[in-house]
Enzyme design. Structure first.
Site, PDB file in Angstrom:
ATOM      1  N   ARG A 197      -1.135 -32.985  91.166  1.00 61.39           N
ATOM      2  CA  ARG A 197      -1.208 -31.634  91.690  1.00 61.39           C
ATOM      3  C   ARG A 197      -1.904 -30.736  90.676  1.00 61.39           C
ATOM      4  O   ARG A 197      -1.982 -31.055  89.485  1.00 61.39           O
ATOM      5  CB  ARG A 197       0.180 -31.100  92.030  1.00 61.39           C
ATOM      6  CG  ARG A 197       1.097 -30.909  90.841  1.00 61.39           C
ATOM      7  CD  ARG A 197       2.530 -30.639  91.253  1.00 61.39           C
ATOM      8  NE  ARG A 197       2.721 -29.365  91.912  1.00 61.39           N
ATOM      9  CZ  ARG A 197       3.062 -29.239  93.200  1.00 61.39           C
ATOM     10  NH1 ARG A 197       3.277 -30.293  93.937  1.00 61.39           N
ATOM     11  NH2 ARG A 197       3.241 -28.053  93.747  1.00 61.39           N
TER      12      ARG A 197
ATOM     13  N   LYS B 236       5.515 -22.538  96.210  1.00 59.82           N
ATOM     14  CA  LYS B 236       5.893 -21.505  97.167  1.00 59.82           C
ATOM     15  C   LYS B 236       7.297 -20.995  96.893  1.00 59.82           C
ATOM     16  O   LYS B 236       7.591 -19.826  97.091  1.00 59.82           O
ATOM     17  CB  LYS B 236       5.787 -22.069  98.592  1.00 59.82           C
ATOM     18  CG  LYS B 236       4.355 -22.144  99.079  1.00 59.82           C
ATOM     19  CD  LYS B 236       4.275 -22.676 100.493  1.00 59.82           C
ATOM     20  CE  LYS B 236       4.492 -24.171 100.514  1.00 59.82           C
ATOM     21  NZ  LYS B 236       4.287 -24.767 101.835  1.00 59.82           N
TER      22      LYS B 236
ATOM     23  N   GLU C 269       3.451 -27.014 105.070  1.00 58.88           N
ATOM     24  CA  GLU C 269       4.669 -26.566 105.733  1.00 58.88           C
ATOM     25  C   GLU C 269       4.568 -25.049 105.834  1.00 58.88           C
ATOM     26  O   GLU C 269       4.307 -24.378 104.831  1.00 58.88           O
ATOM     27  CB  GLU C 269       5.900 -26.961 104.891  1.00 58.88           C
ATOM     28  CG  GLU C 269       7.176 -26.564 105.591  1.00 58.88           C
ATOM     29  CD  GLU C 269       8.433 -26.921 104.822  1.00 58.88           C
ATOM     30  OE1 GLU C 269       8.337 -27.504 103.722  1.00 58.88           O
ATOM     31  OE2 GLU C 269       9.522 -26.579 105.332  1.00 58.88           O
TER      32      GLU C 269
HETATM   33  P1  ATP Z   1       4.910 -25.949  97.040  1.00 57.32           P
HETATM   34  O1  ATP Z   1       5.476 -26.767  95.939  1.00 57.32           O
HETATM   35  O2  ATP Z   1       4.004 -24.864  96.582  1.00 57.32           O
HETATM   36  O3  ATP Z   1       5.940 -25.460  98.030  1.00 57.32           O
HETATM   37  P2  ATP Z   1       4.377 -28.007  98.863  1.00 57.32           P
HETATM   38  O4  ATP Z   1       3.842 -29.323  98.437  1.00 57.32           O
HETATM   39  O5  ATP Z   1       5.804 -27.933  99.231  1.00 57.32           O
HETATM   40  O6  ATP Z   1       3.960 -26.947  97.807  1.00 57.32           O
HETATM   41  P3  ATP Z   1       3.121 -28.066 101.384  1.00 57.32           P
HETATM   42  O7  ATP Z   1       2.928 -26.975 102.348  1.00 57.32           O
HETATM   43  O8  ATP Z   1       4.045 -29.163 101.724  1.00 57.32           O
HETATM   44  O9  ATP Z   1       3.566 -27.402 100.047  1.00 57.32           O
HETATM   45  O10 ATP Z   1       1.725 -28.630 100.906  1.00 57.32           O
HETATM   46  C1  ATP Z   1       0.669 -28.984 101.752  1.00 57.32           C
HETATM   47  C2  ATP Z   1      -0.222 -29.918 100.999  1.00 57.32           C
HETATM   48  O11 ATP Z   1      -0.732 -29.304  99.825  1.00 57.32           O
HETATM   49  C3  ATP Z   1       0.532 -31.152 100.554  1.00 57.32           C
HETATM   50  O12 ATP Z   1      -0.241 -32.295 100.851  1.00 57.32           O
HETATM   51  C4  ATP Z   1       0.691 -30.968  99.076  1.00 57.32           C
HETATM   52  O13 ATP Z   1       0.719 -32.209  98.432  1.00 57.32           O
HETATM   53  C5  ATP Z   1      -0.526 -30.145  98.715  1.00 57.32           C
HETATM   54  N1  ATP Z   1      -0.258 -29.342  97.517  1.00 57.32           N
HETATM   55  C6  ATP Z   1       0.753 -28.468  97.334  1.00 57.32           C
HETATM   56  N2  ATP Z   1       0.720 -27.950  96.079  1.00 57.32           N
HETATM   57  C7  ATP Z   1      -0.350 -28.518  95.463  1.00 57.32           C
HETATM   58  C8  ATP Z   1      -0.914 -28.392  94.152  1.00 57.32           C
HETATM   59  N3  ATP Z   1      -0.397 -27.585  93.223  1.00 57.32           N
HETATM   60  N4  ATP Z   1      -2.011 -29.122  93.870  1.00 57.32           N
HETATM   61  C9  ATP Z   1      -2.565 -29.929  94.806  1.00 57.32           C
HETATM   62  N5  ATP Z   1      -2.078 -30.095  96.042  1.00 57.32           N
HETATM   63  C10 ATP Z   1      -0.986 -29.399  96.381  1.00 57.32           C
HETATM   64 MG    MG Z   2       6.564 -29.165 100.780  1.00 58.82          MG
END
Ligand code: ATP
Ligand code: MG
Length: 582
Positions: free
Chosen positions: A278, A288, A52
């Site tokens: 994760r 983020k 995102e």
């Molecule tokens: P954040 O919690 O940092 O905002 P998010 O999951 O909301 O992360 P996205 O932009 O939606 O961020 O993530 C893109 C991809 O990266 C998703 O498939 C998510 O599952 C993966 N991802 C995000 N954080 C991690 C992590 N700490 N370890 C592994 N994969 C991750």
């Molecule tokens: Mg997200």
């Protein structure tokens, strides 16, 4: 046609530098290999990385990127980059650009498959109408608080909305008018009609669309209704023909909804959602939402502050994509949450830099040394090895003269027994140069601080060896005072002082654990002249001190700024032993 897994497992070049999906087998590989054997997706492997654009990518995302792009490469498939841009309130084109730069820098290529969920808005809208026509979605006019209150709990079923049985025609009419902008934010939502008593709360008539009168960074003012994640994600995967939709464990409960949407619409492709744990990393935060607080609160200089766990911060700090890919391979992929020690990341980094980084000399806290028996205006060039790990990197020439700088803490006037470096009357080696002996100390009359050392050198020891076989106990790095370059050097430590930031504070207040000593700026450093031609971002080892790189943001012509990437001392082996014993 199904390709056998082993045909594609190790592509040329992937083993050596830990590129692609790495070499460690794990449960997702097993699923893919089984699917290839059984011909489940006609032998195709299509993955996607779906960020995102609401912030910069961090090292947790790198795990997901390496996994998605790596698996596709290893099994002869493809991986798409898709922006999951359905929430205009938090998204920004700056993030869209930065994310692409980071994925590319990590070494991955999405070819012509750069997609945006917002490109599917029209298709998604038609799918939503289709659900309405099938009696599987309805416009609900409760407020969001009412919807929340009526949802029930884990032990109590929810209450059905009074709008649940609206006739199809009325639903269609309202939904079209929602799109046409006739209603205020929050006046209505579109909900799936599933089961208000479902044990999984996400299945209790989840919201699919909401009204948001907000400008979108790509679709402008064309839309004032936006689809929710659970509706968008599965359909975007299906539209793209994704076969394996990898996501993190917190989406496990969303899987039934992912499947419900696809089962209730006429899609050609039903990808399999697979969850993995994760990445959590000690001494930092990977979210983020939290990282943006550090940026907006001014606790760091920006998303690319070298202390940030962001890809851009790590790049600026001097990390290499190879080191990050190796790290992502080593941590493996599992279904159980755990925290990886930061020391493992640094270990992977040192391993890579040790092999590849040229060596240079720099003095961070200079102390002047005058070689009394060296000619006043004399100077000479001495040969220095660029990388003892790699003879192919050759040698360079380093200027030597009568006035030098050495590291202040390489001298003690009154040394304790175990101090073997320079002291009055003692002889040491200057790396690639000569043996010198300290003959005197000059002090500031008022403060008593040592301002200069007087030394003599032995011309017979040129290059650093004594022909008579005499030994010294220490070898020091140095630079020639008049040839050296003044520079600023920034030393970094963990951004947080606690292993799990916030763990010991009320409400998990992670900011309370910010490390006040995470940045030390040294403004009076001295570099060997060759470092002046280092390009922004170019790195090396400062002998005996650590790995450093030229800061790409703050370096100026003739005024270099160097970042310490990582120290030389590897703590990983010790930590691993301790953990093993536990
Ligand atoms: P954040 O919690 O940092 O905002 P998010 O999951 O909301 O992360 P996205 O932009 O939606 O961020 O993530 C893109 C991809 O990266 C998703 O498939 C998510 O599952 C993966 N991802 C995000 N954080 C991690 C992590 N700490 N370890 C592994 N994969 C991750
Ligand atoms: Mg997200």
């Amino acid at each position: 046609m199904a390709r056998s897994a082993s045909d594609n497992r190790r592509q040329p070049g992937t083993e050596k530098d830990g590129a692609a999906g790495g070499t460690t087998s794990h449960f997702i590989r097993q699923i893919i290999e089984e699917d290839l054997r059984s011909g489940k997706h006609e032998g195709r492997v299509v993955t996607r990385f779906p960020p995102e654009p609401n912030g910069y990518l961090h090292i947790g995302h790198a795990k997901s990127i390496c996994l998605n792009f790596g698996l596709a490469a290893d099994y002869g498939g493809i991986c798409n980059l898709r922006f999951d841009d359905t929430n205009p309130a938090k998204e920004d084109p700056e993030y869209v650009a930065a994310i692409q730069e980071d994925v590319r820098w990590l070494g991955y290529d999405w070819g012509d498959r750069l997609f945006f969920a917002s490109d599917y808005f029209e298709k998604l809208y038609h799918y939503a109408e289709e659900l309405i026509r099938a009696g599987k979605a309805y416009v609900c006019s409760l407020s969001s608080e009412q919807i929340r209150e009526m949802r029930g709990t884990l032990t109590e079923p929810g209450v059905e909305s009074p709008y649940r049985n609206r006739p199809v025609a009325e639903n269609l009419d309202l939904f079209r008018r929602m799109r046409a902008g006739e209603f205020e934010d929050g006046a209505h939502v579109l909900r799936a009609k599933i089961d208000m008593a479902a044990p999984n709360l996400l299945m209790r008539d989840p919201t699919l669309y909401r009204i948001r009168h907000l400008r979108h960074h790509r679709t402008g003012d064309r839309w004032c209704i936006y689809p929710m994640y659970d509706f968008t994600h599965c359909l975007s995967d299906a539209i793209e023909g994704v076969t394996h939709s990898l996501c993190t464990l917190e989406f496990e409960n969303n899987r039934p909804l992912y499947d419900w949407v696809l089962d209730n619409l006429p899609v050609d492709c039903h990808p399999q959602q697979i969850e993995f744990a994760r990445l959590n990393l000690s001494y930092t935060v990977l979210s983020k939402r939290r990282l943006i607080q550090l940026v907006e609160g001014g606790h760091v200089s920006g998303w690319d502050d070298p202390r940030m766990p962001t890809i851009s911060g790590m790049r600026r700090r001097g990390y290499t994509p190879e080191a990050i890919r190796t790290f992502c391979d080593r941590i493996g992929v599992a279904r159980r949450d755990s925290t990886v020690d930061f020391a493992l990341l640094e270990h992977c980094l040192r391993e890579d830099l040790n092999r590849r980084a040229p060596r240079r000399m720099a003095v961070l806290r200079p102390l002047k040394v005058v070689i009394e028996n060296y000619p006043e205006d004399g100077a000479e060039m001495l040969e220095a090895i660029n990388n003892p790990e790699d003879p192919a990197m050759g040698t360079r020439r380093v200027p030597f003269s009568r006035e030098l700088y050495i590291e202040r803490d390489d001298f003690m006037e009154d040394p304790p027994r175990k101090f073997f470096r320079l002291a009055p009357g003692r002889e040491v080696r200057l790396r690639y140069a000569y043996f010198i002996t300290c003959t005197g100390v000059v002090k500031d009359e008022n403060s008593g601080e040592i301002t200069e050392l007087r030394c003599t050198y032995d011309p017979a020891t040129r290059g650093g060896d004594a022909p008579d076989g005499r030994k010294v106990k220490a070898t020091l790095h140095w630079v020639s005072a008049r040839h050296s370059l003044a520079a600023e050097v920034r030393l970094y430590d963990h951004l947080f002082a606690a292993e799990t930031p916030g763990a010991d504070h009320p409400q998990g207040d992670f900011m309370a654990d910010l490390n006040p000593r995470s940045l030390e700026v040294l403004t009076d450093c001295r570099l060997e002249p060759d470092l002046g031609r280092f390009a922004p971002g170019e790195g090396c080892q400062f002998e005996r001190l650590g790995y450093f790189c030229a800061d790409p943001v703050d370096s100026r012509e003739g005024q270099p700024v160097f970042n310490r990437t990582v120290t030389l001392r590897d703590t990983w082996a010790r930590i691993r032993r301790q953990k093993g014993r536990k």
